[in-house]
Every structure is written in structure tokens, then in C-alpha cells.
Scaffold this active site. Sequence first.
Site, PDB file in Angstrom:
ATOM      1  N   GLY A  37      53.993  41.098  77.646  1.00  0.00           N
ATOM      2  CA  GLY A  37      55.333  41.662  77.473  1.00  0.00           C
ATOM      3  C   GLY A  37      55.591  42.042  76.028  1.00  0.00           C
ATOM      4  O   GLY A  37      55.336  41.244  75.115  1.00  0.00           O
ATOM      5  N   ASP A  95      58.241  42.237  74.436  1.00  0.00           N
ATOM      6  CA  ASP A  95      59.217  41.373  73.781  1.00  0.00           C
ATOM      7  C   ASP A  95      58.527  40.179  73.114  1.00  0.00           C
ATOM      8  O   ASP A  95      58.906  39.772  72.001  1.00  0.00           O
ATOM      9  CB  ASP A  95      60.283  40.903  74.766  1.00  0.00           C
ATOM     10  CG  ASP A  95      59.706  40.210  75.988  1.00  0.00           C
ATOM     11  OD1 ASP A  95      58.522  40.411  76.302  1.00  0.00           O
ATOM     12  OD2 ASP A  95      60.465  39.468  76.653  1.00  0.00           O
ATOM     13  N   THR A 104      65.693  35.205  80.760  1.00  0.00           N
ATOM     14  CA  THR A 104      65.476  35.160  82.202  1.00  0.00           C
ATOM     15  C   THR A 104      64.234  34.332  82.500  1.00  0.00           C
ATOM     16  O   THR A 104      64.240  33.460  83.374  1.00  0.00           O
ATOM     17  CB  THR A 104      65.303  36.581  82.758  1.00  0.00           C
ATOM     18  OG1 THR A 104      66.446  37.355  82.409  1.00  0.00           O
ATOM     19  CG2 THR A 104      65.155  36.554  84.268  1.00  0.00           C
TER      20      THR A 104
END
Length: 267
Positions: A117, A119, A144
Amino acid sequence: MNHPSRELLVAIDVGNSRIKLGLFEKNGRARSERRLPEYLRSMAVEVDAAVPWHELARWTKKIDGEVVAVILGGVNPRGRDKVLDGWPATGWPNPQVIDNPFVLPIELHVDSPRTVGVDRLLNAVAANVIRPPESPMIIVDSGTATTVDVISTTGAFEGGAILPGFQLCSQALHQYTALLPRISNDEIVGEPPAALGKNTRDALRSGLFWGQLGAIRELIQHLRETLPAEATIVVTGGAGRLIAPQLPGALHYPYLALQGLVIVGND
């Protein structure tokens, strides 16, 4: 002719649950000065909500500067496309989209770099700016999903662990049981809940909070055993404010991925 005194950069991080937006001063000295970019303004909206472009426009009007760059990243392609499709006629430059890990200023020591990811990698780019020389770091990003990642003594991204975050656990308990209510992050803000819940909501608050924290602590302990030196702990993400006080000595940066985007945009 008068010229704006400052060049500004808008950073947008599109997560699974929220879109984070920040206005920064464009400054290429952050890495050389070993400090993270400081946001002039910031906000977060739910990923399915309308992006308040008018509010961003007001930000720039109140600051003596001009937006010269926009940089966009995140792990949610649908949300990213929503931002791009609704891009306002502000006169700002079109966004530079960061979706390729190989353009980031960090080495990736993982099996499949393209599947990490962005991020997590942006967190690592930002954390490297403040990482003490020859020291590793452990980054806890509680959103999340919760990720617990390792940065090596040389600044490489080494991988880590992924587990469900507070809200994902709460949603699963609510959705897959007949009677359990959903617990929001707001219900566990402030003082940590008592471990012994005397009613259903308090029992859920206890399990969600201490279960998440216990998993993070256990992962940190095991990851530390793989490292050659004492690691600095950095906490970020929407629920980072709940986790950071429970990890002594941890540094808390709520918008670390946004700051990573700014570092990339300043290069």
C-alpha cells in the site's frame, strides 16, 4: 506587480475510510533539515462524502501564497478517481498522482513491492526524515486497517504486519452477530476503558481497545527482536490518538502519509 510571498502545495491522501487534505508551504529543505513539513491547514472527510473544495479555496485566499503543486496518493483507487473526476476549476495545477512505489525515495526490501500500500510507503518516506541515523523505526498506522511496519537502520522499508483496525473489528462484530451494537472511535476516546465490562457496550469497548493495543504491543515486541538496535516508535492514522498515549516514548504524527506526499512533491 505584486507576487505571492509563498509557494503552496496541496496534498491529498485517499484512504479506505477518509480523505485527508492538507495545505503546506512548498519547501525542498525538509529532508536536508531533518524535519517534517508542517501543515498550514488540514482536514479529513469521509471517503463517500463530497470534498469541500470551497473550504480549500478559502484556505488559500487567507494565506499570502499561491498553490503551485498538488500531489495525490492513497490506497483507495475508487476514492482517488472520485477526487480526480470532481477536480474543481480552481486554477490549481492538475494533481500529480503517486501510485507507483518505484518513484518514491526509499528502498523496498519486500517480496512484491508493487502490492505494498502506497500509504505505508509514504509513512516510511516521512518517518525517514526524522529517523535518527543508524537507527531503525517501527511505524504504527491505525486506520481502517492497522499496520505495524519496520524501517531498517539504512532507511529501507522492510515490511511488517497488517491487522483489522478499531472500526473494522467493531463493524464485523456488529454485522456478524444478532445483537452486538457497533462501537465508534468516539466511544473509546479519552480515558482507556475498564478491562472488566459490566454491560455489553463496555465489554465491547474493552475488547476493541485492549485487544487492538495488545496486538500492537505484541507485534512491536516481536519486531524489536529482529532489529539490531533500539527502534523509535512512530504512531499515525485516524485512531493514532488512542494508541500513542499507551506506547511510552512513541512519537505521534496524525498525518504522516500527507507529510510523505509533501516530501515527494518537494523533490
